[in-house]
Design an enzyme around this catalytic site. Structure first.
Site, PDB file in Angstrom:
ATOM      1  CB  CYS A  27      36.192  77.773  27.995  1.00 51.44           C
ATOM      2  SG  CYS A  27      36.189  77.746  26.234  1.00 51.44           S
ATOM      3  CB  CYS A  28      36.781  72.219  28.489  1.00 53.99           C
ATOM      4  SG  CYS A  28      38.421  72.160  27.677  1.00 53.99           S
ATOM      5  CB  CYS A  47      39.755  74.663  20.190  1.00 58.86           C
ATOM      6  SG  CYS A  47      37.944  73.789  20.958  1.00 58.86           S
ATOM      7  CB  CYS A 103      43.039  74.991  22.880  1.00 58.14           C
ATOM      8  SG  CYS A 103      42.018  76.619  24.279  1.00 58.14           S
ATOM      9  CB  CYS A 105      39.349  68.715  27.260  1.00 57.07           C
ATOM     10  SG  CYS A 105      38.132  67.155  26.184  1.00 57.07           S
TER      11      CYS A 105
HETATM   12  S1  SF4 Z   1      39.987  72.653  24.404  1.00 58.98           S
HETATM   13 FE1  SF4 Z   1      39.814  75.708  25.267  1.00 58.98          FE
HETATM   14  S2  SF4 Z   1      38.202  76.870  23.216  1.00 58.98           S
HETATM   15 FE2  SF4 Z   1      37.884  74.174  22.859  1.00 58.98          FE
HETATM   16  S3  SF4 Z   1      36.209  74.524  25.130  1.00 58.98           S
HETATM   17 FE3  SF4 Z   1      38.848  74.010  25.471  1.00 58.98          FE
HETATM   18  S4  SF4 Z   1      38.532  76.332  26.683  1.00 58.98           S
HETATM   19 FE4  SF4 Z   1      37.000  76.203  25.172  1.00 58.98          FE
END
Ligand code: SF4
Length: 255
Positions: A136-137, A218, A221, A246
């Site tokens: 996701c990151c 985010c 998170c 991340c």
């Molecule tokens: S911090 Fe969480 S929502 Fe944001 S990109 Fe990474 S996994 Fe995705």
């Protein structure tokens, strides 16, 4: 009473003034401010036209934006809008534009890539495994960051050594592992320094800092932390400490 409840009484309703809680003038502060300006000046001179501040919109980055504008250093400002930020964080971008009269370039993930990721793994994928969280990151942060840094030879970040063990060795200017210089002017600042600067210069900041969120990412998170918890304990709190980056600040090369 839990430690968080103990602190919450300071604000009476689950919030408190971050300035009142953290801002302190400590020995060496003026020298640390001067050193930060000198680092930014050096980066601006050595990477004229190809250095950018990649702001996370956190407290440290707001201090750096203020230093850049106050000292007229000519470093442009850009940020990532992942599509999963708190409304307060997104609103800060326009507050910066108004307060400093500056353009903030916003980089977003590719819409189709986000749709495909969510379709394949769901909205809650980050909680299922570290691999899916990092995926996701990669979609929401790393790909847009690669566009933000395209054509740049240096980028300015708000890293401080005391933020985490993983950041304990960060230097003010060092190779990022991908052929650029990473510039961290607040590397030896304390959290008290950051808030003393914000208070002294009336720097705009994310109101979520008043809700016990020292490190804001985010929305899915990030959570508030309790007194005594590590600075980044509210980020990806369900994961082991060692996994908590991340990818933005992980070296991938051998420099
Ligand atoms: S911090 Fe969480 S929502 Fe944001 S990109 Fe990474 S996994 Fe995705």
């Amino acid at each position: 009473m839990s430690t968080l409840e103990t602190v919450s009484t300071l604000g009476g309703s689950g919030s408190a003034s971050a300035i009142a809680l953290y801002a302190r003038h400590t020995q060496g502060y003026d020298q640390r401010v001067a050193a930060a300006v000198a680092t930014l000046r050096q980066a601006a001179a050595e990477h004229r036209g190809t250095v950018v501040q990649a702001t996370s919109l956190g407290a440290e980055d707001m201090v750096i934006t203020d230093l850049i504008r106050r000292h007229d250093l000519g470093i442009p400002i850009a940020t990532l809008e992942t599509g999963a930020l708190h409304a307060q964080t997104v609103a800060l971008i326009d507050r910066m534009r108004v307060h400093y009269g500056v353009e903030v370039e916003v980089f977003k993930p590719q819409a189709e890539a986000v749709v495909q990721f969510v379709r394949a793994h769901g909205e809650q994928a980050m909680y299922e495994s570290t691999a899916l969280r990092k995926a996701c990151c990669a979609v929401r942060k790393l790909e847009p960051l690669s566009r933000l840094l395209d054509g740049r030879t240096a980028w300015v970040t708000g890293l401080r050594r005391e933020q985490s063990d993983a950041r304990g060795e960060v230097r003010a200017i060092e190779p990022d592992g991908n052929g650029r210089a990473k510039v961290s002017p607040l590397v030896d600042w304390s959290w008290a320094d950051v808030w003393h600067y914000i208070a002294t210069h009336r720097v705009p900041f994310n109101p979520l800092h008043d809700a016990f969120m020292p490190s804001i990412g985010c929305a899915p998170c990030t959570r508030a932390i309790a007194v005594g918890e590590p600075f980044r304990a509210g980020r990806w709190w369900w994961e082991d400490e060692a996994a908590k980056e991340c990818g933005l600040h992980v070296k991938t090369g051998s420099e």
